[in-house]
Scaffold this motif. Structure first.
Motif, PDB file in Angstrom:
ATOM      1  N   ASP A 184     -69.314  43.432 -11.806  1.00 32.31           N
ATOM      2  CA  ASP A 184     -69.838  42.415 -12.704  1.00 32.31           C
ATOM      3  C   ASP A 184     -69.549  42.816 -14.146  1.00 32.31           C
ATOM      4  OD1 ASP A 184     -70.780  41.335 -10.378  1.00 32.31           O
ATOM      5  OD2 ASP A 184     -72.905  41.624 -10.835  1.00 32.31           O
ATOM      6  N   LEU A 203     -76.570  44.756 -14.258  1.00 32.73           N
ATOM      7  CA  LEU A 203     -75.395  45.623 -14.224  1.00 32.73           C
ATOM      8  C   LEU A 203     -75.862  47.073 -14.077  1.00 32.73           C
ATOM      9  CD1 LEU A 203     -74.241  42.968 -15.509  1.00 32.73           C
ATOM     10  CD2 LEU A 203     -72.541  44.424 -16.607  1.00 32.73           C
ATOM     11  N   SER A 206     -68.947  46.700  -7.101  1.00 31.71           N
ATOM     12  CA  SER A 206     -69.797  46.397  -8.251  1.00 31.71           C
ATOM     13  C   SER A 206     -68.896  46.274  -9.471  1.00 31.71           C
ATOM     14  CB  SER A 206     -70.841  47.501  -8.463  1.00 31.71           C
ATOM     15  OG  SER A 206     -71.703  47.600  -7.349  1.00 31.71           O
ATOM     16  N   ARG A 209     -70.045  37.333 -12.424  1.00 37.27           N
ATOM     17  CA  ARG A 209     -70.459  38.053 -11.225  1.00 37.27           C
ATOM     18  C   ARG A 209     -69.295  38.144 -10.240  1.00 37.27           C
ATOM     19  NH1 ARG A 209     -75.240  40.305 -12.863  1.00 37.27           N
ATOM     20  NH2 ARG A 209     -76.636  38.705 -13.773  1.00 37.27           N
TER      21      ARG A 209
END
Length: 477
Positions: free
Chosen positions: A320, A290, A318, A336
């Motif tokens: 996650d 992360l 992004s 994810r």
């Protein structure tokens, strides 16, 4: 000057002779007219406020530069030290989350819950990660962490600062936008094919059209055709935020298992009350992949884990998330973005593109072109209405509606089909359905009044012929 074709009710009632579109076109034309006249102001406000919102990230960076950016000076302090400084700024406030500085010039945000704050609003303390100085304290909003100026524009676009009641305006705009855009495109393309216009006249606004209303129609139609895909996208993604249509969309996604997965936050710690510390938690999340912008949510329950979530909405996304045990600092669950269902990914990308953050400045430029084009289409639409006014008898009047009777001129199978489709749309998009019923009710009242013969001074009705106009065209849609 280009005239609208004068189709009789008999022509409209014979779909088999000229095809289904010939039967439906007068109805689409009248609904497009009513929606354009009465709903366009709401769409116009949404377009202008949305255009302003698109560029708020740059406005935010300029207005709040002193809180957002610092000068690098040695090694940064440990994250727990920065949190301690922020806590001293708001004693008694409940710590909610931390957004660590990512770049060398970024400040750290420490977010607190305070009584009296609106939903999704938090009080944020900005800390210099090098010297530990407090750079400022202000409310922030939502996952984007919008600062006050951006939040103000966001609420203007969302609800005109009128709360939940004001959200009806934006839902009305989003609910009708797709219908108006599709109907207008169908009308423009069908008219162009019927009159055998060239591709240039179909696609280039104003090309080959004489001055006057014909040119206004060309600009309105061709520009709308170019904008069609973008307007459908804005309408669909805009409705996901709405109260009523949005609830239906959420229910549909849940039934089809298209919902966004979430990280488990129910994994109990082996030793409740023991805290490995926010620095250890962040390091574990970084080791789990992360990277970039993250928010570390602090557990309220001593037995609950920390949750670390990526919050970068630019491409590639992004988002996650990881659950980290508070006592050991070990990652116990990871979700994810790559494992999201396709529809959940499309929803995420659609919302971020609607906000102008998915592709950065190119995304903003596309939205700007869409907003400006939509404003132009609305302005030219009202200009067309004005140019249809009966100038010889009513110099200050406006254009008449398109003739009534389009629905009643349809055959019974077509009436049933149209009613079924409109009922389904009204159920799925409630505000569109309610407003459509309001249009029909108003149209029926106006039609009845228009169909009444005028009365002489003594109160006796005057025949239609004596009044100088036939008593036709008074039936409702």
């Amino acid at each position: 000057m280009e005239r609208q074709p004068d189709e009789s009710a008999a022509d409209r009632a014979r779909p088999g002779r000229r095809g289904a579109w010939a039967a439906l076109r007068p109805l689409v034309l009248r609904l497009h007219f009513y929606a354009g006249v009465f709903v366009a102001p709401f769409i116009l406000v949404a377009a202008v406020s949305g255009l302003l919102y698109v560029w708020t990230p740059q406005i935010e960076q300029a207005v709040y530069a002193e809180q957002l950016y610092v000068e690098p000076d040695g090694a940064p302090l440990a994250l727990h030290e920065q949190v301690r400084v922020a806590r001293s700024e708001l004693p008694g406030a409940e710590l909610d989350a931390v957004r660590p500085a990512t770049g060398d010039r970024d400040s750290t945000r420490v977010l607190f819950d305070l009584p009296g704050l609106a939903e999704s609003h938090r009080m944020t303390v900005f800390v210099d990660p090098y010297g530990g100085e407090v750079l400022g304290t202000m409310q922030t909003y939502g996952t984007s962490g919008a600062l006050p100026a951006r939040t103000w524009v966001d609420m203007l676009h969302r609800n005109l600062h009128l709360g939940d009641a004001g959200r009806l305006y934006s839902e009305l705009a989003a609910s009708w936008l797709w219908a108006v855009a599709l109907g207008g495109a169908a009308l423009w393309v069908s008219a162009s094919l019927r009159r055998r216009r060239s591709a240039r006249r179909l696609l280039v606004p104003g090309a080959g059209a004489p001055p006057g209303r014909s040119r206004s129609v060309s600009v309105h139609g061709a520009t709308g055709l170019w904008l069609l895909a973008g307007l459908l996208f804005l309408s669909a993604t805009g409705m996901t935020w709405s109260q009523y249509a949005g609830a239906n969309i959420t229910e549909l996604r849940e039934r089809l298992a298209w919902s966004t997965p979430s990280v488990s936050a129910g994994t109990p710690n082996a030793t409740p009350g023991v805290d490995a510390g926010i620095d250890t938690v962040l390091a574990s999340a970084r080791d789990a992949g992360l990277d970039g912008l993250v928010e570390v949510s602090v557990p309220r329950d001593p037995a609950a884990p920390y949750t670390v979530t990526q919050i970068d909405r630019s491409w590639p996304s992004s988002v996650d998330a990881a659950s980290v045990a508070a006592d050991t600092g070990e990652v116990v669950d990871v979700v994810r973005f790559a494992d999201y269902p396709l529809m959940a990914k499309l929803s995420r990308w659609g919302i971020d593109a609607h906000m102008g953050v998915l592709f950065g400045v190119p995304n903003q430029l596309v939205l700007t072109a869409l907003a400006l084009g939509l404003v132009a289409v609305i302005v030219w639409g009202y200009r067309m209405w004005w140019q249809r006014r009966p100038t010889r008898t009513h110099a200050l009047g406006v254009g008449r509606p398109y003739p009534r009777g389009a629905f009643r001129a349809l055959s019974w199978p077509w009436r049933v089909a149209v009613a079924a489709v409109l009922a389904a749309i009204g159920w799925a998009v409630p505000l569109l359905g309610v407003s459509l019923l309001a249009f029909l009710a108003v149209d029926r009242v106006v039609g009845r009044r228009a169909g009444r013969p005028p009365r002489a001074a003594g109160g006796n009705p005057v025949s239609a012929g004596a009044a100088g106009a036939p008593a036709t065209g008074s039936r409702p849609v």
